[in-house]
Design a protein around this motif. Structure first.
Motif, PDB file in Angstrom:
ATOM      1  N   THR A 306       0.858  -1.040   0.000  1.00 10.62           N
ATOM      2  CA  THR A 306       0.116  -0.026  -0.114  1.00 10.62           C
ATOM      3  C   THR A 306       1.021   1.188  -0.037  1.00 10.62           C
ATOM      4  O   THR A 306       1.918   1.350   0.855  1.00 10.62           O
ATOM      5  CB  THR A 306      -0.772   0.039   1.275  1.00 10.62           C
ATOM      6  OG1 THR A 306      -1.616  -1.217   1.364  1.00 10.62           O
ATOM      7  CG2 THR A 306      -1.760   1.056   1.192  1.00 10.62           C
ATOM      8  N   ARG A 307       0.234   2.058  -0.732  1.00 16.20           N
ATOM      9  CA  ARG A 307       1.228   3.285  -0.888  1.00 16.20           C
ATOM     10  C   ARG A 307       0.055   4.638  -0.807  1.00 16.20           C
ATOM     11  O   ARG A 307      -1.072   4.458  -1.609  1.00 16.20           O
ATOM     12  CB  ARG A 307       2.008   3.754  -2.271  1.00 16.20           C
ATOM     13  CG  ARG A 307       2.979   4.850  -2.263  1.00 16.20           C
ATOM     14  CD  ARG A 307       3.856   4.933  -3.320  1.00 16.20           C
ATOM     15  NE  ARG A 307       4.606   6.087  -3.530  1.00 16.20           N
ATOM     16  CZ  ARG A 307       5.608   6.443  -3.013  1.00 16.20           C
ATOM     17  NH1 ARG A 307       6.239   5.536  -2.094  1.00 16.20           N
ATOM     18  NH2 ARG A 307       6.075   7.615  -3.254  1.00 16.20           N
ATOM     19  N   ILE A 308       0.464   5.562   0.046  1.00 16.66           N
ATOM     20  CA  ILE A 308      -0.593   6.813   0.120  1.00 16.66           C
ATOM     21  C   ILE A 308       0.205   7.921  -0.172  1.00 16.66           C
ATOM     22  O   ILE A 308       0.991   8.004   0.344  1.00 16.66           O
ATOM     23  CB  ILE A 308      -1.564   6.674   1.445  1.00 16.66           C
ATOM     24  CG1 ILE A 308      -2.088   5.380   1.673  1.00 16.66           C
ATOM     25  CG2 ILE A 308      -2.218   8.084   1.478  1.00 16.66           C
ATOM     26  CD1 ILE A 308      -2.707   5.441   3.148  1.00 16.66           C
ATOM     27  N   LEU A 383      -4.459   6.636  -3.495  1.00 15.59           N
ATOM     28  CA  LEU A 383      -4.092   5.472  -2.677  1.00 15.59           C
ATOM     29  C   LEU A 383      -3.967   4.190  -3.710  1.00 15.59           C
ATOM     30  O   LEU A 383      -4.833   4.010  -4.737  1.00 15.59           O
ATOM     31  CB  LEU A 383      -5.323   5.156  -1.976  1.00 15.59           C
ATOM     32  CG  LEU A 383      -5.646   3.777  -1.258  1.00 15.59           C
ATOM     33  CD1 LEU A 383      -4.305   3.707  -0.206  1.00 15.59           C
ATOM     34  CD2 LEU A 383      -6.990   3.578  -0.411  1.00 15.59           C
ATOM     35  N   ASN A 384      -2.796   3.538  -3.452  1.00 10.60           N
ATOM     36  CA  ASN A 384      -2.300   2.682  -4.622  1.00 10.60           C
ATOM     37  C   ASN A 384      -2.210   1.158  -3.726  1.00 10.60           C
ATOM     38  O   ASN A 384      -1.253   1.227  -2.893  1.00 10.60           O
ATOM     39  CB  ASN A 384      -1.290   3.127  -5.178  1.00 10.60           C
ATOM     40  CG  ASN A 384      -0.579   2.237  -6.353  1.00 10.60           C
ATOM     41  OD1 ASN A 384      -0.669   1.038  -5.944  1.00 10.60           O
ATOM     42  ND2 ASN A 384      -0.151   3.107  -7.243  1.00 10.60           N
ATOM     43  N   ARG A 385      -2.837   0.394  -4.091  1.00  8.20           N
ATOM     44  CA  ARG A 385      -2.950  -0.920  -3.186  1.00  8.20           C
ATOM     45  C   ARG A 385      -2.738  -1.985  -4.274  1.00  8.20           C
ATOM     46  O   ARG A 385      -3.321  -2.282  -5.371  1.00  8.20           O
ATOM     47  CB  ARG A 385      -4.135  -1.254  -2.538  1.00  8.20           C
ATOM     48  CG  ARG A 385      -4.529  -2.542  -1.946  1.00  8.20           C
ATOM     49  CD  ARG A 385      -3.572  -2.636  -0.512  1.00  8.20           C
ATOM     50  NE  ARG A 385      -3.760  -3.874  -0.152  1.00  8.20           N
ATOM     51  CZ  ARG A 385      -2.996  -4.501   1.196  1.00  8.20           C
ATOM     52  NH1 ARG A 385      -2.334  -3.551   1.625  1.00  8.20           N
ATOM     53  NH2 ARG A 385      -3.258  -5.579   1.752  1.00  8.20           N
TER      54      ARG A 385
END
Length: 400
Positions: A306-308, A383-385
């Motif tokens: 996960t990257r925010i 939001l990258n998941r």
């Protein structure tokens, strides 16, 4: 370093070295004195390697280009092969440089001139030039093939965790002054920088690869300019894409300018024959401008999947302008009218001189007033998941 030659007389029995006589021979003790020979001085010189290639990254060794004492980053860049400037933009092999980083961190995003004019060249270890994906592609973990050009300035280790200041103070006749201050500190995880500038010398200080103060747009008249800014960048020491990675960066900038200009003209126009007339014009301009802007960015990797990322960018500017103009045409020289030192002031006064009025052909007075302001605000949240080992992911993007 050796020993002095020593001689000592002694009575020894003859010895035939070729015979079978192997009896020992005892000699007196002989003491030797140390001897040193001073050699001529020897100078060893070597040339530093200017450029190295690390994969796809070209790295310039700053010390190999010998910038003069007191030079700034701008002056150092002007000495690097392949680096030029056109129309206020830095070019690397004819490609526009889109980002200027300090130790891999953003530095006054969108205003490279601050680093060019203020960062001392002697603290710079190297400058890496490379191409990388756009911020949008990085946020969304995509690759559109688009690339941006980056210059990343590395700071020497001995200057890390040290406050560095650059000041320039000047004063002159007629109350003219100029004051500039730049303060910065870099560590492995944190960078802080601040600058301030005030002058009434028409100095707008735009970017220059010469690294000099001044330059920029020239405005006629009397100008007072004030600038200030603050930049900060921090990370928690983890690597990007590592679980727990956290990075925050941002800056604030303020600009203010007061502009006053008075222009007076006196003309005499000749016509065929003996006829001619005289003209006087007086133009006054006052402008007051100020702007305030800033941006910030936060990147967080709560886990490896996960990257925010969140960012905000804002600006506000305001401009006020007043202009006035007076002009008049005369059939004779108005300065020859007795008692008249300023024809326009007298002509537009509440009780103009009668003799001056008789010479006036026409007169005109104009006034203009304008006020305008603008405000902009932009923000986004990404939001990258990653949801599958093959690389499938969900990307949610919010913008305002």
């Amino acid at each position: 370093l050796g020993a002095e030659v020593a001689e000592k007389a002694s009575s020894l029995r003859p010895v035939d070295l070729t015979a079978a006589d192997r009896r020992p021979v005892e000699a007196d003790t002989l003491f030797l004195s140390p001897s040193a020979t001073l050699l001529e001085s020897l100078q060893v010189t070597a040339s530093q390697q200017q450029i190295t290639l690390r994969g796809d990254t070209l790295v310039y060794n700053a010390d190999a280009f010998q910038a003069p004492p007191g030079a700034t980053l701008g002056n150092l860049l002007s000495r690097l092969p392949g680096v030029t400037m056109e129309d206020g933009k830095i070019l690397f092999h004819r490609k526009e440089v889109n980002k200027l980083l300090i130790n891999g961190k953003e530095f006054f995003l969108g205003d490279m001139s601050i680093a060019l004019e203020n960062l001392p060249s002697e603290i710079i270890e190297d400058i890496a030039a490379y191409e990388t994906k756009t911020d949008k592609d990085k946020r969304e973990d995509t690759d559109t093939g688009e690339r941006i050009t980056v210059l990343d300035v590395g700071i020497k280790k001995e200057y890390m965790s040290t406050w560095i200041a650059n000041a320039d103070l000047a004063g002159g006749t007629h109350d003219h002054y100029s004051m500039k201050l730049f303060l910065t500190r870099f560590t492995d995880r944190l960078s802080l920088s601040a600058f301030g500038q005030v002058n009434n010398l028409n100095d707008q200080s735009e970017a220059s690869l010469g690294g000099n103060w001044g330059g920029g747009l020239y405005l006629p008249g009397y100008n007072t300019t004030r600038k200030a800014g603050l930049n900060a960048a921090w990370d928690n020491g983890k690597q990007e894409r590592e679980a727990g990675y956290l990075k925050a960066e941002g800056n604030l900038r303020f600009w203010h300018n007061d502009h006053r200009n008075e222009q007076s003209t006196y003309s005499e126009t000749f016509y065929p024959g003996a006829a001619h007339n005289w003209g006087n014009t007086l133009d006054n301009t006052y402008q007051h401008s100020r702007s305030f802007s800033g941006n910030g960015r936060l990147s967080w990797q709560p886990d490896t999947l996960t990257r925010i990322e969140a960012a905000v960018d804002f600006s506000h500017s305001k401009h006020h302008s007043e202009t006035s103009s007076r002009s008049a045409t005369f059939d004779s020289d108005p300065y020859l009218v007795p008692g008249i030192g300023d024809p326009l002031a007298s002509l537009f006064s509440a009780t103009p001189d009668d003799s001056l009025l008789r010479t006036a052909i026409n007169r005109r007075e104009d006034h203009a007033l304008s006020d305008n302001s603008s405000t902009s605000f932009n923000s986004y949240l990404v939001l990258n998941r990653t949801i599958h080992p093959r690389g499938d992911r969900i990307v949610l993007i919010g913008q305002y």
